[in-house]
Scaffold this motif. Structure first.
Motif, PDB file in Angstrom:
ATOM      1  N   MET A  31       1.092  -1.444  -0.023  1.00  0.00           N
ATOM      2  CA  MET A  31       0.272   0.216  -0.111  1.00  0.00           C
ATOM      3  C   MET A  31       0.919   0.644  -0.154  1.00  0.00           C
ATOM      4  O   MET A  31       2.066   1.587   0.801  1.00  0.00           O
ATOM      5  CB  MET A  31      -1.119  -0.259   1.131  1.00  0.00           C
ATOM      6  CG  MET A  31      -1.737  -1.196   1.679  1.00  0.00           C
ATOM      7  SD  MET A  31      -2.771  -1.307   0.072  1.00  0.00           S
ATOM      8  CE  MET A  31      -3.908  -0.258   1.177  1.00  0.00           C
ATOM      9  N   VAL A  32       0.251   2.065  -0.951  1.00  0.00           N
ATOM     10  CA  VAL A  32       1.340   3.264  -1.296  1.00  0.00           C
ATOM     11  C   VAL A  32       0.374   4.667  -0.928  1.00  0.00           C
ATOM     12  O   VAL A  32      -1.039   4.490  -1.842  1.00  0.00           O
ATOM     13  CB  VAL A  32       2.284   3.225  -2.433  1.00  0.00           C
ATOM     14  CG1 VAL A  32       3.027   4.723  -2.716  1.00  0.00           C
ATOM     15  CG2 VAL A  32       3.065   2.071  -2.545  1.00  0.00           C
ATOM     16  N   ARG A  33       0.579   5.138  -0.032  1.00  0.00           N
ATOM     17  CA  ARG A  33       0.208   7.098  -0.203  1.00  0.00           C
ATOM     18  C   ARG A  33       0.361   7.345  -1.136  1.00  0.00           C
ATOM     19  O   ARG A  33       1.250   8.177  -1.258  1.00  0.00           O
ATOM     20  CB  ARG A  33      -0.034   7.873   1.216  1.00  0.00           C
ATOM     21  CG  ARG A  33      -0.749   9.097   1.286  1.00  0.00           C
ATOM     22  CD  ARG A  33      -0.561   9.576   2.333  1.00  0.00           C
ATOM     23  NE  ARG A  33      -1.163   8.396   3.724  1.00  0.00           N
ATOM     24  CZ  ARG A  33      -2.239   8.404   4.218  1.00  0.00           C
ATOM     25  NH1 ARG A  33      -3.116   9.255   2.805  1.00  0.00           N
ATOM     26  NH2 ARG A  33      -2.896   8.386   4.787  1.00  0.00           N
ATOM     27  N   GLN A  34      -0.710   7.818  -2.273  1.00  0.00           N
ATOM     28  CA  GLN A  34       0.060   8.887  -3.216  1.00  0.00           C
ATOM     29  C   GLN A  34      -0.885  10.195  -2.852  1.00  0.00           C
ATOM     30  O   GLN A  34      -2.219  10.172  -2.577  1.00  0.00           O
ATOM     31  CB  GLN A  34      -0.706   8.615  -4.840  1.00  0.00           C
ATOM     32  CG  GLN A  34      -1.059   8.968  -5.660  1.00  0.00           C
ATOM     33  CD  GLN A  34      -1.568   8.288  -6.966  1.00  0.00           C
ATOM     34  OE1 GLN A  34      -2.455   7.505  -6.714  1.00  0.00           O
ATOM     35  NE2 GLN A  34      -0.970   8.509  -8.744  1.00  0.00           N
ATOM     36  N   SER A  35      -0.354  11.114  -2.599  1.00  0.00           N
ATOM     37  CA  SER A  35      -0.532  12.172  -2.550  1.00  0.00           C
ATOM     38  C   SER A  35      -0.275  13.901  -3.822  1.00  0.00           C
ATOM     39  O   SER A  35       1.104  13.393  -4.997  1.00  0.00           O
ATOM     40  CB  SER A  35       0.302  13.500  -1.887  1.00  0.00           C
ATOM     41  OG  SER A  35       2.016  13.422  -2.348  1.00  0.00           O
ATOM     42  N   ARG A  40      -4.602  17.045  -1.892  1.00  0.00           N
ATOM     43  CA  ARG A  40      -5.060  15.525  -1.900  1.00  0.00           C
ATOM     44  C   ARG A  40      -4.514  14.276  -2.108  1.00  0.00           C
ATOM     45  O   ARG A  40      -3.845  13.989  -2.699  1.00  0.00           O
ATOM     46  CB  ARG A  40      -6.515  15.743  -3.607  1.00  0.00           C
ATOM     47  CG  ARG A  40      -7.324  14.500  -3.004  1.00  0.00           C
ATOM     48  CD  ARG A  40      -8.416  14.509  -3.900  1.00  0.00           C
ATOM     49  NE  ARG A  40      -8.212  13.761  -5.246  1.00  0.00           N
ATOM     50  CZ  ARG A  40      -8.340  12.443  -5.710  1.00  0.00           C
ATOM     51  NH1 ARG A  40      -8.701  11.867  -4.812  1.00  0.00           N
ATOM     52  NH2 ARG A  40      -8.153  12.044  -6.304  1.00  0.00           N
ATOM     53  N   SER A  41      -5.050  13.572  -1.490  1.00  0.00           N
ATOM     54  CA  SER A  41      -3.653  12.173  -1.263  1.00  0.00           C
ATOM     55  C   SER A  41      -4.893  11.086  -1.330  1.00  0.00           C
ATOM     56  O   SER A  41      -6.206  11.216  -0.795  1.00  0.00           O
ATOM     57  CB  SER A  41      -2.948  11.931  -0.364  1.00  0.00           C
ATOM     58  OG  SER A  41      -3.598  12.452   1.396  1.00  0.00           O
ATOM     59  N   LYS A  42      -4.577   9.876  -1.659  1.00  0.00           N
ATOM     60  CA  LYS A  42      -5.045   8.658  -1.590  1.00  0.00           C
ATOM     61  C   LYS A  42      -4.406   7.417  -1.738  1.00  0.00           C
ATOM     62  O   LYS A  42      -3.026   7.654  -1.824  1.00  0.00           O
ATOM     63  CB  LYS A  42      -5.641   8.438  -3.504  1.00  0.00           C
ATOM     64  CG  LYS A  42      -5.862   7.700  -4.042  1.00  0.00           C
ATOM     65  CD  LYS A  42      -6.700   7.320  -5.421  1.00  0.00           C
ATOM     66  CE  LYS A  42      -7.272   6.526  -6.081  1.00  0.00           C
ATOM     67  NZ  LYS A  42      -7.733   6.671  -7.050  1.00  0.00           N
ATOM     68  N   VAL A  43      -4.872   6.533  -1.186  1.00  0.00           N
ATOM     69  CA  VAL A  43      -4.083   5.351  -0.559  1.00  0.00           C
ATOM     70  C   VAL A  43      -4.435   4.185  -1.924  1.00  0.00           C
ATOM     71  O   VAL A  43      -5.152   4.170  -2.086  1.00  0.00           O
ATOM     72  CB  VAL A  43      -4.212   4.523   0.478  1.00  0.00           C
ATOM     73  CG1 VAL A  43      -3.848   3.527   0.428  1.00  0.00           C
ATOM     74  CG2 VAL A  43      -4.065   5.437   1.759  1.00  0.00           C
ATOM     75  N   VAL A  44      -2.649   3.755  -2.362  1.00  0.00           N
ATOM     76  CA  VAL A  44      -3.449   3.072  -3.905  1.00  0.00           C
ATOM     77  C   VAL A  44      -2.643   1.528  -3.600  1.00  0.00           C
ATOM     78  O   VAL A  44      -1.590   1.528  -3.033  1.00  0.00           O
ATOM     79  CB  VAL A  44      -2.748   3.419  -4.820  1.00  0.00           C
ATOM     80  CG1 VAL A  44      -3.829   4.832  -5.500  1.00  0.00           C
ATOM     81  CG2 VAL A  44      -1.020   4.260  -4.579  1.00  0.00           C
TER      82      VAL A  44
END
Length: 188
Positions: A31-35, A40-44
């Motif tokens: 799991m990586v947090r994409q910012s 805004r940020s999103k976990v992918v």
């Protein structure tokens, strides 16, 4: 638009389908947090595929299961005798997988010309830089000499003006001393 306004409209929908996959390989999930730049940020979910090292074959399958059964095993192939026309075995390649080919005569000549041209350009650039440096040094020396001469002229002018002012002051003083004496002699 609300649901009531377009209740008569037909909408197109696609049924969710399965994700497409290639052959299964060893995969690690993470799991990586994409910012994003706007805050805004999103976990992918990411998959890291383990690559095989070059030169390694896939694991061998059991020979009895897929290979046809032969009545008598074939003799191993004999190594061909080395002759003068065969090339020596290539050196083991690095992991990059880049194969370099030999240069043709034209390519060698073009490369040699390019190297000679590059060397001559570098030499010419170096000579130009030396000439520019000499010219710059001469210009700076000339400007410094001009500044020194201007400073000397300014000092001389100031000294001359000071001498003139001093002589003017002395002559005025002398005139004042004579004036009262002349005035006394005239009035007597």
């Amino acid at each position: 638009m609300s649901e009531g306004e377009n209740s008569g409209d037909k909408t197109l929908t696609v049924a969710p389908s399965k994700t497409l996959h290639l052959k299964q390989r060893p995969v690690e999930h993470g799991m990586v947090r994409q910012s994003f730049s706007h805050g805004r940020s999103k976990v992918v979910v990411v998959e890291k595929v383990k690559r095989r090292a070059p030169g390694q074959a896939e694991p061998a399958k059991p020979a009895g299961a897929t290979a046809p059964i032969a009545e008598s095993p074939a003799p191993p192939p004999k190594a061909a005798p080395k002759s003068a026309t065969q090339r020596p075995a290539p050196a083991p390649r690095s992991g990059s997988g880049v194969v370099l080919r030999a240069l043709t005569d034209e390519e060698r000549e073009a490369r040699a010309r390019a190297l000679v041209d590059a060397k001559s350009r570098e030499e010419e650039d170096r000579r130009r830089a030396e000439i520019d440096a000499k010219a710059r040094n001469e210009r700076e020396e000339r400007e410094q000499a001009e500044r020194a001469a201007a400073d000397a002229r300014k000092r001389e002018e100031e000294e001359r003006l000071a001498r003139e002012a001093e002589s003017k002051r002395k002559s005025e003083e002398e005139a004042r001393r004579r004036l009262p004496a002349d005035a006394a002699g005239v009035g007597a």
